[in-house]
Motif scaffolding. Structure first.
Motif, mmCIF file in Angstrom:
data_model
loop_
_atom_site.group_PDB
_atom_site.id
_atom_site.type_symbol
_atom_site.label_atom_id
_atom_site.label_comp_id
_atom_site.label_asym_id
_atom_site.label_seq_id
_atom_site.Cartn_x
_atom_site.Cartn_y
_atom_site.Cartn_z
ATOM 1 N N ILE A 33 -18.909 -21.826 -25.756
ATOM 2 C CA ILE A 33 -18.087 -20.552 -25.174
ATOM 3 C C ILE A 33 -17.322 -19.811 -26.247
ATOM 4 O O ILE A 33 -16.674 -20.333 -27.344
ATOM 5 N N THR A 34 -17.630 -18.732 -26.309
ATOM 6 C CA THR A 34 -17.245 -17.764 -27.274
ATOM 7 C C THR A 34 -16.054 -17.029 -26.772
ATOM 8 O O THR A 34 -16.104 -16.606 -25.535
ATOM 9 N N SER A 35 -15.082 -16.944 -27.304
ATOM 10 C CA SER A 35 -13.787 -16.214 -27.124
ATOM 11 C C SER A 35 -13.414 -14.822 -27.731
ATOM 12 O O SER A 35 -13.718 -14.772 -28.899
ATOM 13 N N GLY A 36 -13.250 -13.912 -26.824
ATOM 14 C CA GLY A 36 -13.029 -12.418 -27.567
ATOM 15 C C GLY A 36 -11.661 -12.315 -27.734
ATOM 16 O O GLY A 36 -10.718 -12.993 -26.895
ATOM 17 N N LEU A 37 -11.350 -11.631 -28.827
ATOM 18 C CA LEU A 37 -9.809 -11.325 -29.132
ATOM 19 C C LEU A 37 -9.549 -9.746 -29.108
ATOM 20 O O LEU A 37 -9.979 -9.181 -29.914
ATOM 21 N N GLY A 38 -9.004 -9.306 -28.084
ATOM 22 C CA GLY A 38 -8.754 -7.755 -28.172
ATOM 23 C C GLY A 38 -9.936 -7.286 -27.293
ATOM 24 O O GLY A 38 -10.780 -7.885 -26.930
ATOM 25 N N TYR A 39 -9.754 -5.818 -26.702
ATOM 26 C CA TYR A 39 -10.526 -5.386 -25.952
ATOM 27 C C TYR A 39 -11.762 -5.241 -26.589
ATOM 28 O O TYR A 39 -13.098 -5.619 -25.928
ATOM 29 N N GLU A 40 -12.086 -4.488 -27.943
ATOM 30 C CA GLU A 40 -13.418 -4.681 -28.246
ATOM 31 C C GLU A 40 -14.224 -5.700 -28.436
ATOM 32 O O GLU A 40 -15.193 -5.579 -28.158
ATOM 33 N N ASP A 41 -13.500 -6.684 -29.167
ATOM 34 C CA ASP A 41 -14.060 -7.892 -29.282
ATOM 35 C C ASP A 41 -14.658 -8.430 -28.061
ATOM 36 O O ASP A 41 -15.638 -9.315 -27.861
ATOM 37 N N SER A 42 -13.790 -8.563 -27.049
ATOM 38 C CA SER A 42 -13.939 -9.113 -25.531
ATOM 39 C C SER A 42 -15.308 -8.420 -25.123
ATOM 40 O O SER A 42 -16.297 -9.149 -24.545
ATOM 41 N N LEU A 43 -15.640 -7.153 -25.343
ATOM 42 C CA LEU A 43 -16.882 -6.438 -24.840
ATOM 43 C C LEU A 43 -17.815 -7.002 -25.561
ATOM 44 O O LEU A 43 -19.189 -7.302 -25.125
ATOM 45 N N LYS A 44 -17.730 -7.245 -26.926
ATOM 46 C CA LYS A 44 -18.951 -7.876 -27.753
ATOM 47 C C LYS A 44 -19.225 -9.353 -27.111
ATOM 48 O O LYS A 44 -20.558 -9.806 -26.999
ATOM 49 N N ALA A 45 -18.073 -10.012 -26.908
ATOM 50 C CA ALA A 45 -18.499 -11.398 -26.313
ATOM 51 C C ALA A 45 -19.014 -11.478 -24.941
ATOM 52 O O ALA A 45 -20.082 -12.175 -24.803
ATOM 53 N N LEU A 46 -18.916 -10.498 -24.229
ATOM 54 C CA LEU A 46 -19.814 -10.368 -22.868
ATOM 55 C C LEU A 46 -21.124 -10.037 -23.245
ATOM 56 O O LEU A 46 -21.905 -10.715 -22.559
ATOM 57 N N LYS A 47 -21.247 -9.298 -24.197
ATOM 58 C CA LYS A 47 -22.580 -8.924 -24.484
ATOM 59 C C LYS A 47 -23.394 -10.173 -25.077
ATOM 60 O O LYS A 47 -24.607 -10.530 -24.758
ATOM 61 N N ILE A 48 -23.019 -10.775 -26.105
ATOM 62 C CA ILE A 48 -23.448 -11.851 -26.751
ATOM 63 C C ILE A 48 -23.796 -13.188 -25.637
ATOM 64 O O ILE A 48 -24.754 -13.878 -25.664
ATOM 65 N N SER A 49 -22.921 -13.050 -24.471
ATOM 66 C CA SER A 49 -23.066 -13.973 -23.426
ATOM 67 C C SER A 49 -24.356 -13.747 -22.683
ATOM 68 O O SER A 49 -24.932 -14.490 -21.407
ATOM 69 N N ASP A 50 -25.215 -12.778 -22.946
ATOM 70 C CA ASP A 50 -26.827 -12.801 -22.386
ATOM 71 C C ASP A 50 -27.452 -13.825 -22.916
ATOM 72 O O ASP A 50 -28.308 -14.248 -22.286
ATOM 73 N N HIS A 51 -27.076 -14.299 -23.823
ATOM 74 C CA HIS A 51 -27.928 -15.719 -24.583
ATOM 75 C C HIS A 51 -27.634 -16.838 -23.389
ATOM 76 O O HIS A 51 -26.435 -16.883 -23.008
#
Ligand SMILES: [Zn+2]
Length: 246
Positions: A33-51
């Motif tokens: 479970i990867t946790s995003g910190l703030g808006y930009e990082d959260s967008l990245k976390a969503l993207k990484i979750s394609d794995h």
């Protein structure tokens, strides 16, 4: 094993994420479970979750809440893809004293949203364990994970009685406080986390999700429970809390 909290979006992992995830899976980590910190990082976390093995949770650092309203909106928009909200919480170590009341206000908004969307909360409470728990108790929050809790074990025991969970990072290898925490809490209240890239077993080392094994080994040693049992119980604790089937 389930790593309930880490930051795969961290700069330290850039360009070698596939390898990192593959290595984690080989070491027995089935869910990250990867946790995003703030808006930009959260967008990245969503993207990484394609794995396949990676699931996103999104929030804001309590010491840097700029743009948190956008994160609240993003959570509502992406509800179906999210596994949790966080990390969110309080940080009285990094956070400026004058901003504490604002941190509390932001934290409360995320607690309310977690309740209305029925999502687990991953809570950061550095140097603020007691205060974070007071707010959570007052708001009758449910489905709570206190991550890397650095408060008194007696507060943790009180929270565990209310069903709150505590995720143990690999830095337990060098933290007497974490070792005490594990001693006092029942296995049913424990989860494994890496908090990679930070909280490695050794200071100044880049942490890795596969190091949740180190947390499990310490729990096994402290509680005198076989390693495989610690793994299976913490895994089922996590799957149940997040409502996951693997
Ligand atoms: Zn973290």
């Amino acid at each position: 094993m389930v790593d309930v909290h880490c930051h795969l979006t961290a700069r330290e992992f850039e360009g070698r994420l596939d390898f990192l995830i593959e290595e984690s899976v080989k070491s027995g980590v089935e869910v990250i479970i990867t946790s995003g910190l703030g808006y930009e990082d959260s967008l990245k976390a969503l993207k990484i979750s394609d794995h396949k093995v990676v699931y996103p949770s999104i929030g804001v650092a309590p010491y840097d809440t700029a743009g948190y309203e956008k994160v609240l909106q993003l959570i509502e928009k992406e509800r179906s893809r999210l596994i949790g909200i966080g990390e969110v919480g309080l940080d009285y170590w990094k956070g400026e004293r004058m901003k504490r009341s604002f941190q509390q206000k932001v934290f409360e908004e995320f607690i309310d949203l977690a309740r209305s969307l029925d999502l687990p909360l991953i809570v950061h409470s550095r140097s603020a364990g007691k205060y974070a728990l007071e707010i959570l108790f007052r708001k009758k929050a449910e489905r709570v994970i206190m991550h890397a809790f650095d408060g008194r074990p007696s507060y943790a025991v009180e929270a565990a009685k209310r069903g709150y969970m505590f995720s143990i990072p690999p830095s337990i290898a060098r933290s007497i406080q974490k070792q005490r925490l594990v001693k006092k809490l029942p296995l049913d209240s424990l989860l494994l986390e890496s908090d990679a890239p930070v909280l490695a077993p050794y200071r100044n080392q880049v942490n890795h999700p596969k190091n949740v094994k180190v947390s499990a080994e310490w729990i096994s040693r402290i509680k005198g429970i076989p390693f495989h049992e610690v793994v299976s119980r913490t895994t089922s604790n996590a799957l149940e809390l997040f409502g996951l089937k693997v």
